[in-house]
Each structure stands twice: as C-alpha cells, then as structure tokens.
Scaffold this motif. Structure first.
Motif, mmCIF file in Angstrom:
data_model
loop_
_atom_site.group_PDB
_atom_site.id
_atom_site.type_symbol
_atom_site.label_atom_id
_atom_site.label_comp_id
_atom_site.label_asym_id
_atom_site.label_seq_id
_atom_site.Cartn_x
_atom_site.Cartn_y
_atom_site.Cartn_z
ATOM 1 N N PRO A 1 -52.809 -27.969 -53.928
ATOM 2 C CA PRO A 1 -54.027 -28.572 -54.325
ATOM 3 C C PRO A 1 -55.065 -28.590 -53.310
ATOM 4 O O PRO A 1 -56.155 -28.804 -53.533
ATOM 5 N N GLY A 2 -54.642 -28.457 -51.973
ATOM 6 C CA GLY A 2 -55.258 -28.330 -51.020
ATOM 7 C C GLY A 2 -56.109 -27.121 -50.825
ATOM 8 O O GLY A 2 -57.373 -26.910 -50.538
ATOM 9 N N THR A 3 -55.435 -25.873 -50.835
ATOM 10 C CA THR A 3 -56.205 -24.500 -50.894
ATOM 11 C C THR A 3 -56.405 -23.930 -52.128
ATOM 12 O O THR A 3 -57.044 -22.860 -52.335
ATOM 13 N N GLY A 4 -55.637 -24.339 -53.198
ATOM 14 C CA GLY A 4 -55.892 -23.621 -54.389
ATOM 15 C C GLY A 4 -55.282 -22.523 -54.656
ATOM 16 O O GLY A 4 -55.329 -21.664 -55.644
ATOM 17 N N ALA A 5 -54.554 -21.934 -53.578
ATOM 18 C CA ALA A 5 -53.472 -20.769 -53.662
ATOM 19 C C ALA A 5 -52.314 -20.867 -54.044
ATOM 20 O O ALA A 5 -51.723 -22.037 -54.336
ATOM 21 N N LEU A 6 -51.755 -19.867 -54.733
ATOM 22 C CA LEU A 6 -50.504 -19.928 -55.407
ATOM 23 C C LEU A 6 -49.467 -19.922 -54.581
ATOM 24 O O LEU A 6 -49.446 -19.206 -53.453
ATOM 25 N N MET A 7 -48.633 -20.943 -54.691
ATOM 26 C CA MET A 7 -47.430 -21.023 -53.898
ATOM 27 C C MET A 7 -46.563 -19.657 -53.875
ATOM 28 O O MET A 7 -46.270 -19.204 -54.553
ATOM 29 N N ALA A 8 -46.116 -19.557 -52.431
ATOM 30 C CA ALA A 8 -45.399 -18.438 -52.338
ATOM 31 C C ALA A 8 -43.937 -18.559 -52.697
ATOM 32 O O ALA A 8 -43.442 -19.843 -52.519
ATOM 33 N N GLY A 9 -42.874 -17.728 -52.817
ATOM 34 C CA GLY A 9 -41.309 -18.047 -52.527
ATOM 35 C C GLY A 9 -40.911 -17.632 -54.031
ATOM 36 O O GLY A 9 -39.525 -17.761 -54.247
ATOM 37 N N GLY A 10 -41.469 -17.184 -54.957
ATOM 38 C CA GLY A 10 -40.895 -16.759 -56.239
ATOM 39 C C GLY A 10 -40.575 -17.860 -57.237
ATOM 40 O O GLY A 10 -41.093 -18.806 -57.023
ATOM 41 N N PRO A 11 -40.136 -17.780 -58.308
ATOM 42 C CA PRO A 11 -39.995 -18.330 -59.646
ATOM 43 C C PRO A 11 -39.245 -19.809 -59.248
ATOM 44 O O PRO A 11 -39.814 -20.956 -59.643
ATOM 45 N N GLY A 12 -38.186 -19.940 -58.428
ATOM 46 C CA GLY A 12 -37.530 -21.115 -57.980
ATOM 47 C C GLY A 12 -38.577 -22.071 -57.142
ATOM 48 O O GLY A 12 -38.517 -23.139 -57.568
ATOM 49 N N ALA A 13 -39.259 -21.503 -56.213
ATOM 50 C CA ALA A 13 -40.178 -22.186 -55.614
ATOM 51 C C ALA A 13 -41.202 -22.757 -56.352
ATOM 52 O O ALA A 13 -41.978 -24.013 -56.139
ATOM 53 N N GLU A 14 -42.053 -21.821 -57.149
ATOM 54 C CA GLU A 14 -43.102 -22.207 -57.992
ATOM 55 C C GLU A 14 -42.508 -23.537 -59.012
ATOM 56 O O GLU A 14 -43.248 -24.389 -59.034
ATOM 57 N N ALA A 15 -41.489 -23.233 -59.634
ATOM 58 C CA ALA A 15 -40.948 -24.276 -60.563
ATOM 59 C C ALA A 15 -40.630 -25.664 -59.722
ATOM 60 O O ALA A 15 -41.132 -26.768 -60.300
#
Lengths: 132, 132, 132
Positions: free
Chosen positions: A38-52
């Motif tokens: 929510p701060g940068t608007g960038a997609l979280m790195a780290g793959g499916p587990g990190a995204e979920a």
C-alpha cells in the motif's frame, strides 16, 4: 440502504477504476486482491507463499475499516498461476485459518495470468447476518 | 442468525482447511467441488464428463443436508482444464437440468490447473427466498 | 418471493441450458456474458477491446429488463484469454465507468479458454437494496 464503497488505508489505491470494497444490503464484496504494497504500490516479492501471506495480512488490517470480521467471511476464491506451488499458498492460509477458527468456503483455481504479474489473487465475499 | 457451516456425509471430507458449505442469512455458499469419492477421497476416473456427472450426483445427494433445493440455485461456475471437451461436461449438466427444469445462471471458464489434478470443478451458490 | 428468471431481447438466446439472469431475494445474478450478437448469435469480431465494449453495451441495453441499474452493481468478474491486451479491455470499461460514476468491485483473471472462442467473458452480480 444504498450501495456504499469503503476505503481502507491498509489497501493499495486502485490502479484501475474499480472499488476495492462494495457494501450493499447484507453483502460486503471485495475486489480480487493481489499483493500490492500500500505504500509503494509495487507487487510483493517472494513468490506465491509470500504473496498469499501478504494478501491475508492486508485483508486483516482492512477488516475494521470494512466493518466485517473473519466470522462473516462467506467464501474466498483463490486464483494462482502457480498451482504447482499451491502448498505454499495453503501454508499461508493455514497460518490465519488455524484449527480453532471456522474456515469459510474456498474455491481454488489455476489460471494463466493475473494482473500486474501477480502469482496469487484472492477475492473475498462477506455476508453480515441481519439482526432482527 | 449467524454463520453456520454444514457437513454432509455425501461429500468427501476436506483435504484442506475450508468449509464445504457455509450458510449466512439467505445465502448458502458451497466451496468449489471436484469429483472426489467420499469413501476413498480419490479423484473419480473417466475424464471431464464423468467428473461433472459425479459432482452433480454428489451435489444432489448433499442438498437435503444443506437445506436447499435446485430451485434455489442462483449460479453454477464451471471451471475446466479441458474446454475442448466441454460437450461432455455439458451433456452431464443437461442430464440434470432437463428441459422441464428451470436452470440457474452459469459461467464457464477454461483454466490451466485445478486442485488434485481434477479436470472439472464446479462452485454452487444458493439463495433462499425469505418468507415474509 | 421465489426465484425468477428474466429474459431480455437485448441478450443473445442461450446456446446451452442456463438462465442469463436469475433473481432471488435481493440478488440479481447474470451468467457470464460473451460478445454474442443477439441477432445472429455470432461472436463479435475485433478482439478483446471490441468484445468488452460489446458486452458492456449489451449489459446496458438489458438492464431495464433485468430491473437493475449500474448503481446496484456489486461486482464484475472479467475473464480473458488475452491478459496481454488487458489495456484494451480496461479502455472499454473506462468508457462506461467514467470518473463521475462510482465503479463496482472488480476481479480480473487471465484464463486459458472461454466458450465459443471468446477472448473476454464478464460476469455481473447486482444486489438491490431492500427498502424497509
């Protein structure tokens, strides 16, 4: 009782023209969420587990703003481009929906692409019980 | 009137942490169903047509437990990895939704993967009319 | 208050056994729509942008028959086989959901196949506020 849209500072501002949370009558419907910071608007790195895990964390931070609780969660629809790594996604899920928590309905689907290169998108529908 | 989860012995026990059937207010929401044998937990053999027929048979056996009827079915969402064999799935559908039965809304989507190697998954949403 | 199905001459007749619009209680659920010409039944030519614009035009023509307005739109679920051309789809969307219009929730998913060779399918759910 009209349609209301609800903003939460916990959730990244939409990049497209949609409402992240819509409330009509008993139903609180969220747009499909991807792991956007929510701060940068960038997609979280780290793959499916990190995204979920990130999506579920953002959801939990937004719930007070949305006026609902996990007890009112009807269904979560999980879309992933990496069904081969579904175990990672499920581990993030089970960190929130622990054995002492009644889980919602869930539908899981392997898809070919998601917005902004995400590997996981989750859509949540809540229904508020009507007090008589 | 709070959220309730409903179990049916007709439906295979979940392998993951979700509720097969959630009832809140007027809505009875099922999790996406794949063709799992409730006895063995194994995926039904025979391809998309057999899987679709099995899912629809399981659904019909579970309806009394879930407290709804096909007349209250709002929508079925069909996901398949074999859109090229959609005719098979549709034939199974038409064996249940015969010309004398009013069918629900339906959305059909070709996807890249489904849980446990299934070729068909169907998600059902029911709404109970409210008696005044 | 029972389940009702609603026909609109603006929408192509179903090629399969489903109801294009189902109304139960507060909910008006549409089946996933693809860009079928209601006169000829043929898929609209021109690619994802043209298909999305056509679906949204058909929707707007059908709304009076369905008894709902865009103000009652809870969520649109967009499925496309051409996520690489999502910009085209989004441009068609933004021609309807202009900055002065409150948009619904939206979920966008890239899929591997859609019925009848379509490149875009959109499913709409409306909820009518209940007048006390």
């Amino acid at each position: 009782m009209q349609r209301q849209t609800i903003q939460s500072p916990a959730v990244a501002a939409p990049r497209f023209r949609y409402s992240p949370c819509v409330h009509i009558g008993d139903t609180v419907q969220l747009s499909g969420m991807i792991a956007l910071d929510p701060g940068t608007g960038a997609l979280m790195a780290g793959g499916p587990g990190a995204e979920a895990a990130f999506i579920l964390a953002i959801l939990q931070r937004a719930l007070p703003d949305y006026g609902v609780t996990l007890d009112q969660l009807l269904i979560a629809r999980i879309y992933t481009t990496r069904m081969d790594l579904f175990g990672e996604i499920n581990a993030a899920w089970e960190a929130v929906f622990t054995p002492d928590v009644t889980p919602p309905a869930r539908t899981s689907i392997g898809v070919s692409a998601l917005p902004l290169g995400a590997s996981v998108e989750i859509e949540f529908t809540f229904v508020q019980e009507r007090r008589p």
